[in-house]
Design a protein around this motif. Sequence first.
Motif, mmCIF file in Angstrom:
data_model
loop_
_atom_site.group_PDB
_atom_site.id
_atom_site.type_symbol
_atom_site.label_atom_id
_atom_site.label_comp_id
_atom_site.label_asym_id
_atom_site.label_seq_id
_atom_site.Cartn_x
_atom_site.Cartn_y
_atom_site.Cartn_z
ATOM 1 N N MET A 1 0.977 -1.326 -0.044
ATOM 2 C CA MET A 1 0.245 0.069 0.105
ATOM 3 C C MET A 1 0.806 1.167 0.376
ATOM 4 N N GLN A 2 1.632 0.749 0.338
ATOM 5 C CA GLN A 2 2.740 2.220 0.972
ATOM 6 C C GLN A 2 3.390 2.713 -0.837
ATOM 7 N N TRP A 3 3.762 0.886 -1.886
ATOM 8 C CA TRP A 3 3.804 1.991 -3.148
ATOM 9 C C TRP A 3 3.344 1.846 -3.511
ATOM 10 N N LEU A 4 1.651 1.718 -3.647
ATOM 11 C CA LEU A 4 0.715 2.106 -4.521
ATOM 12 C C LEU A 4 0.351 3.409 -4.173
ATOM 13 N N ARG A 5 -0.125 3.472 -2.649
ATOM 14 C CA ARG A 5 0.366 5.267 -2.895
ATOM 15 C C ARG A 5 1.082 6.377 -3.457
ATOM 16 N N GLN A 6 2.032 6.319 -3.286
ATOM 17 C CA GLN A 6 3.294 7.047 -4.308
ATOM 18 C C GLN A 6 3.064 6.280 -5.386
ATOM 19 N N ALA A 7 2.657 5.792 -5.440
ATOM 20 C CA ALA A 7 2.100 5.393 -6.853
ATOM 21 C C ALA A 7 1.148 6.545 -7.684
ATOM 22 N N HIS A 8 0.673 5.866 -7.228
ATOM 23 C CA HIS A 8 -1.213 7.626 -6.944
ATOM 24 C C HIS A 8 -0.764 8.436 -6.959
ATOM 25 N N GLU A 9 -0.095 8.762 -5.868
ATOM 26 C CA GLU A 9 -0.467 10.301 -5.694
ATOM 27 C C GLU A 9 1.007 11.259 -7.134
ATOM 28 N N ALA A 10 1.901 9.679 -7.590
ATOM 29 C CA ALA A 10 2.688 11.085 -8.284
ATOM 30 C C ALA A 10 1.542 11.397 -9.774
ATOM 31 N N ALA B 1 -5.838 -13.503 1.001
ATOM 32 C CA ALA B 1 -5.735 -13.583 -0.515
ATOM 33 C C ALA B 1 -5.567 -11.810 -0.773
ATOM 34 N N THR B 2 -5.573 -10.561 0.662
ATOM 35 C CA THR B 2 -5.515 -9.517 0.864
ATOM 36 C C THR B 2 -4.033 -9.253 -0.059
ATOM 37 N N ALA B 3 -3.606 -9.479 0.483
ATOM 38 C CA ALA B 3 -1.645 -9.432 0.510
ATOM 39 C C ALA B 3 -2.036 -9.655 -0.959
ATOM 40 N N PHE B 4 -2.132 -10.921 -1.409
ATOM 41 C CA PHE B 4 -2.261 -11.626 -2.724
ATOM 42 C C PHE B 4 -2.916 -10.541 -3.926
ATOM 43 N N LEU B 5 -3.738 -10.305 -3.741
ATOM 44 C CA LEU B 5 -4.583 -9.205 -5.120
ATOM 45 C C LEU B 5 -3.967 -8.015 -4.580
ATOM 46 N N LEU B 6 -3.434 -7.478 -3.602
ATOM 47 C CA LEU B 6 -2.408 -6.091 -3.828
ATOM 48 C C LEU B 6 -1.182 -6.269 -4.728
ATOM 49 N N ALA B 7 -0.309 -6.911 -4.458
ATOM 50 C CA ALA B 7 1.013 -8.278 -4.987
ATOM 51 C C ALA B 7 0.100 -8.047 -6.725
ATOM 52 N N ASP B 8 -0.804 -9.122 -6.826
ATOM 53 C CA ASP B 8 -0.990 -8.933 -8.522
ATOM 54 C C ASP B 8 -1.699 -7.320 -8.741
ATOM 55 N N HIS B 9 -2.150 -6.670 -7.844
ATOM 56 C CA HIS B 9 -1.987 -4.835 -8.875
ATOM 57 C C HIS B 9 -0.842 -4.610 -8.929
ATOM 58 N N ILE B 10 0.370 -4.715 -7.896
ATOM 59 C CA ILE B 10 1.185 -3.339 -8.706
ATOM 60 C C ILE B 10 1.382 -4.435 -9.690
ATOM 61 N N ASN B 11 1.484 -5.933 -10.224
ATOM 62 C CA ASN B 11 2.362 -6.246 -10.914
ATOM 63 C C ASN B 11 1.363 -6.346 -12.396
ATOM 64 N N ARG B 12 0.279 -5.570 -12.250
ATOM 65 C CA ARG B 12 -0.306 -5.686 -13.373
ATOM 66 C C ARG B 12 -0.502 -4.571 -13.395
ATOM 67 N N ILE B 13 0.130 -3.317 -13.049
ATOM 68 C CA ILE B 13 0.642 -1.862 -13.251
ATOM 69 C C ILE B 13 1.646 -1.436 -13.435
ATOM 70 N N THR B 14 2.416 -2.630 -13.428
ATOM 71 C CA THR B 14 3.699 -2.171 -13.402
ATOM 72 C C THR B 14 4.198 -3.237 -14.663
ATOM 73 N N ASP B 15 3.322 -3.829 -15.224
ATOM 74 C CA ASP B 15 3.618 -5.028 -16.258
ATOM 75 C C ASP B 15 4.643 -5.907 -15.766
ATOM 76 N N ASP B 16 4.540 -6.404 -15.164
ATOM 77 C CA ASP B 16 5.591 -6.869 -14.663
ATOM 78 C C ASP B 16 4.705 -8.072 -13.519
ATOM 79 N N ARG B 17 5.413 -9.445 -13.789
ATOM 80 C CA ARG B 17 4.803 -10.256 -13.297
ATOM 81 C C ARG B 17 5.581 -10.938 -11.424
ATOM 82 N N THR B 18 6.908 -10.236 -11.938
ATOM 83 C CA THR B 18 7.559 -10.251 -10.393
ATOM 84 C C THR B 18 8.188 -8.858 -9.856
ATOM 85 N N PHE B 19 7.202 -8.090 -9.700
ATOM 86 C CA PHE B 19 7.498 -6.485 -9.281
ATOM 87 C C PHE B 19 7.482 -6.354 -8.376
ATOM 88 N N ALA B 20 6.512 -7.126 -7.375
ATOM 89 C CA ALA B 20 5.818 -6.766 -6.467
ATOM 90 C C ALA B 20 6.760 -7.581 -5.320
#
Length: 178
Positions: A71-80, A145-164
Amino acid sequence: MSSPCDPKFAPVGDVSAALMVIDSRLKAVYDGGPTPDPEQQRLTDQYVASLAPEGIDDLLDGACTLIYGFMQWLRQAHEAQGEDVIEYVVPTLVATMRRMPRSIPVEVIPTMVGLVVAAATDLSPNLWRRQYGYWTRHELTPLEATAFLLADHINRITDDRTFASRMISEALLQSDDG
């Protein structure tokens, strides 16, 4: 003024073990194999069964630390982008959870959303949750599942399956060096 839910007061837990569980789930889903992979599930179950009660607590704290980090990463990405992370992440998360009633009972969705909102507002998810007592059996799979879904969300944003997973692994390495 400091909050009792300030992350500096929170136990980090066993982030490596929590990441191992999430990463194996991500790989299984991305590879299109059975979810979860029976062999990986057996190994994970064997590992969890070998934990003493404090080990389970460490794993739960580790999962909450993952949620906080994601969520810290997502917050920074969205705030940007001039966006509010809660506005963009929470509705999607809730909609996805509602489509998973066997894994995530509807009555625990507010708790999972609370963890995510706590992390998005720079509070410790595990300390926020502790205010309401010990984890219930019905919350354990939804926590994963919550941790999984957030990781998947980050991976989709970055278009990188291993980013999170890589992001957390690198943070762990840096904390070991520091």
